[in-house]
Design a protein around this motif. Structure first.
Motif, PDB file in Angstrom:
ATOM      1  N   UNK A  95       0.809  -1.219   0.000  1.00 21.71           N
ATOM      2  CA  UNK A  95       0.000   0.000   0.000  1.00 21.71           C
ATOM      3  C   UNK A  95       0.840   1.265   0.000  1.00 21.71           C
ATOM      4  N   UNK A 146      -6.231   5.284   9.457  1.00 19.37           N
ATOM      5  CA  UNK A 146      -6.935   5.709   8.237  1.00 19.37           C
ATOM      6  C   UNK A 146      -6.966   4.576   7.218  1.00 19.37           C
ATOM      7  N   UNK A 147      -5.847   3.854   7.111  1.00 18.20           N
ATOM      8  CA  UNK A 147      -5.753   2.769   6.141  1.00 18.20           C
ATOM      9  C   UNK A 147      -6.720   1.638   6.480  1.00 18.20           C
ATOM     10  N   UNK A 150     -10.300   1.515   5.168  1.00 21.51           N
ATOM     11  CA  UNK A 150     -10.570   1.254   3.755  1.00 21.51           C
ATOM     12  C   UNK A 150     -11.053  -0.179   3.536  1.00 21.51           C
ATOM     13  N   UNK A 152     -10.856  -2.138   0.900  1.00 19.87           N
ATOM     14  CA  UNK A 152      -9.889  -3.012   0.214  1.00 19.87           C
ATOM     15  C   UNK A 152      -8.873  -3.562   1.216  1.00 19.87           C
ATOM     16  N   UNK A 153      -8.405  -2.678   2.096  1.00 17.19           N
ATOM     17  CA  UNK A 153      -7.426  -3.105   3.103  1.00 17.19           C
ATOM     18  C   UNK A 153      -8.075  -4.083   4.067  1.00 17.19           C
ATOM     19  N   UNK A 156      -8.177  -7.403   2.422  1.00 16.81           N
ATOM     20  CA  UNK A 156      -6.876  -8.064   2.268  1.00 16.81           C
ATOM     21  C   UNK A 156      -6.279  -8.474   3.611  1.00 16.81           C
TER      22      UNK A 156
ATOM     23  N   UNK B  31      -0.994   9.464   3.909  1.00 11.98           N
ATOM     24  CA  UNK B  31      -2.316   9.145   3.367  1.00 11.98           C
ATOM     25  C   UNK B  31      -2.374   9.340   1.856  1.00 11.98           C
ATOM     26  N   UNK B  33       0.150   8.942  -0.205  1.00 14.41           N
ATOM     27  CA  UNK B  33       0.861   7.796  -0.779  1.00 14.41           C
ATOM     28  C   UNK B  33      -0.058   6.576  -0.803  1.00 14.41           C
ATOM     29  N   UNK B  34      -0.795   6.399   0.286  1.00 15.23           N
ATOM     30  CA  UNK B  34      -1.705   5.269   0.406  1.00 15.23           C
ATOM     31  C   UNK B  34      -2.805   5.348  -0.655  1.00 15.23           C
ATOM     32  N   UNK B  37      -1.469   4.527  -4.131  1.00 17.99           N
ATOM     33  CA  UNK B  37      -1.236   3.091  -4.289  1.00 17.99           C
ATOM     34  C   UNK B  37      -2.557   2.342  -4.438  1.00 17.99           C
ATOM     35  N   UNK B  38      -3.540   2.756  -3.667  1.00 20.48           N
ATOM     36  CA  UNK B  38      -4.867   2.132  -3.710  1.00 20.48           C
ATOM     37  C   UNK B  38      -5.493   2.298  -5.089  1.00 20.48           C
ATOM     38  N   UNK B  41      -3.925  -0.017  -7.492  1.00 20.90           N
ATOM     39  CA  UNK B  41      -4.418  -1.392  -7.264  1.00 20.90           C
ATOM     40  C   UNK B  41      -5.808  -1.561  -7.852  1.00 20.90           C
ATOM     41  N   UNK B  45      -7.019  -4.091 -10.753  1.00 17.81           N
ATOM     42  CA  UNK B  45      -8.110  -5.046 -10.517  1.00 17.81           C
ATOM     43  C   UNK B  45      -9.171  -4.930 -11.607  1.00 17.81           C
TER      44      UNK B  45
END
Lengths: 225, 263
Positions: A95, A146-147, A150, A152-153, A156, B31, B33-34, B37-38, B41, B45
């Motif tokens: 991520x 925060x992650x 989500x 998707x996280x 996973x 955040x 960067x996250x 990346x999301x 992805x 997908x």
């Protein structure tokens, strides 16, 4: 805070300072027993726990012997920065690019060493390095919160979610609560009486106890393969 | 407040403000960067999903074309041949009927044989296109009959275990499950080198669970996993908004698991 509570705390200071050691040793033993069956993230956390246990043990003994244990604090902070950066690198794998953690951990480790040798000195309180460690962990733990919101996280990391939440909570509570103690730490030591300094360290012990209990629960709830 | 006190106050406050600012900037950066990346992805997908859908569509078309080719071949080879020979006999009978009527009469049984053959072929091709026994007997009995027919060869023992009446299933689902079971039986007989196979169907209010296993050698190669038969099954199950998983069992052999929603 009532004066009687402060006096009570100061009276039982040695006992209160040793309290975090209990959940830390329990977490250390559990991590040691289950190390090979833990996931990579939990193994890295276990390394942090093993190292901290060793340092805290020697540190507590030196404190009881009324000897300066500050060099151990410098070592603990420097290595702790590397291990925690590595821990979060694994948590955020896939991520967030790992170079961010590599550079952050590396630079802050070097800063901690420079601080120990040139800035604050090996035998004085390493407030600068501790502050920097706190800032790093607070940023990473808030980002992790925060992650984990989500979908998707969540999908996973579904099986590790509970465990990671506990570990992250422990880290956030400790470092966010201690940041002001570290910020004013040197001032407290230099300006106030030993009793007041001790009182602030008792508070620090309380936060550390919470963190180690969260680590223990986080390890306990790690996914079984 | 005197200036030195103010200075002390600022000396304490400003670094603290700086620290909080640094933390805020750090959190915002991480955040970002996250999120980046999301997004990457999610794009990957979506691309994979589109590729999979395209493959499914291509498989469906391929299966249809193969089916048409097979029907055309059967019609030509069996029905066409039988009708051609029948026509030749009729032409011969036309001539014989004028010169040797008794000899012509003796040819009729032979002619009837070819017409019967043509009828049998028609019936067989028609049943393959739309299985009559599924319409008359229903899915449960058809599956059992298929298993008994396949077991009669003596190579593999096929078992069917159904826990409830399958009459509530819509026709499209029944037909698909019928075809899928036929395909699975075929695969087991041709490739698996198995001795035993079982089909379990469980039904509750919300879903149907179709679980097929055999004790053969399982799927050995990657290309077997992506074979057209399995892709065809995937297409049928997707059309029914179901889910298909298949692979090798831990204890050896092959499994295919289908979940169909009934709501």
């Amino acid at each position: 805070m009532p004066v009687s509570a402060i006096i009570l705390a100061l009276t039982y200071a040695p006992f209160l300072m040793a309290v975090p050691f209990v959940p830390l040793v329990m977490a250390c033993m559990y991590a040691g027993l289950r190390f090979t069956r833990l996931s990579r993230i939990h193994q890295i956390l276990s390394l942090f726990i093993f190292f901290t246990t060793a340092i805290q043990g020697v540190s507590l003994w030196l404190w009881l012997e009324v000897k300066n244990n500050m060099p151990l604090s410098h070592l603990n902070t420097a290595v702790g920065i590397l291990l925690l950066a590595w821990f979060y690198q694994e948590v955020f794998r896939g991520f967030i690019d790992k170079w961010i953690f590599g550079w952050t951990g590396g630079l802050l480790f070097v800063f901690a060493l420079i601080n120990a040798i040139f800035l604050q000195g090996l035998y004085s309180f390493n407030s600068y390095a501790l502050m920097v460690q706190c800032i790093m962990v607070i940023i990473l733990s808030l980002t992790m919160y925060a992650m984990l919101l989500n979908d998707t996280v969540k999908e996973q990391k579904r099986d590790q979610l509970k465990s990671l939440n506990w570990i992250n909570a422990g880290l956030f509570i400790y470092f966010a609560s201690s940041i002001l103690l570290f910020y004013f730490g040197k001032v407290i030591i230099d300006t106030f009486s030993q009793e007041i300094s001790l009182y602030s360290w008792i508070m620090h012990s309380f936060f550390a106890t919470i963190m180690y209990i969260c680590f223990l629960i986080g390890l306990w709830t790690h996914p079984r393969n | 407040m005197d200036p030195s006190t103010e200075l002390d106050y600022l000396e304490t406050l400003l670094p603290l403000v700086g620290i909080i600012f640094l933390i805020a900037v750090g959190v915002v950066f991480m955040n970002q960067q996250f999120q980046k990346s999301l997004f990457k992805q999610q794009l990957a997908r979506e691309e994979l999903k589109n590729k999979h859908q395209l493959e499914m569509l291509q498989t469906t078309i391929q299966v249809q074309e193969d089916e048409r080719k097979r029907i055309a071949q059967d019609l030509h080879d069996e029905l066409g041949a039988a009708l051609s020979i029948s026509k030749m006999h009729l032409l011969r009978l036309e001539k014989l009927g004028q010169t040797e009527p008794e000899a012509a009469l003796r040819e009729f049984p032979e002619l009837r044989k070819y017409v019967d053959s043509a009828l049998t072929s028609t019936r067989r091709i028609s049943h393959q296109l739309m299985p009559a026994r599924l319409q008359t007997m229903g899915l449960e009995k058809s599956l059992v009959a298929m298993a008994e027919q396949a077991s009669a060869a003596g190579v593999v023992q096929f078992e069917v275990d159904i826990n409830d009446q399958l009459t509530i299933l819509p026709w499209a689902a029944s037909l698909s499950l019928y075809r899928i079971y036929g395909e699975l039986i075929n695969n087991t007989l041709r490739h698996a080198r198995a001795t035993h196979s079982q089909l379990k169907i469980e039904l509750n209010q919300a879903r149907l669970l179709f679980f097929y296993t055999d004790n053969g050698q399982g799927l050995r190669l990657e290309k077997e996993r992506e074979g057209i038969g399995l892709k065809g099954m995937e297409g049928r199950v997707s059309a029914l908004r179901g889910k298909l998983t298949f692979g090798n069992r831990e204890e050896g052999g092959f499994f295919a698991r289908i979940e169909l929603p009934l709501a």
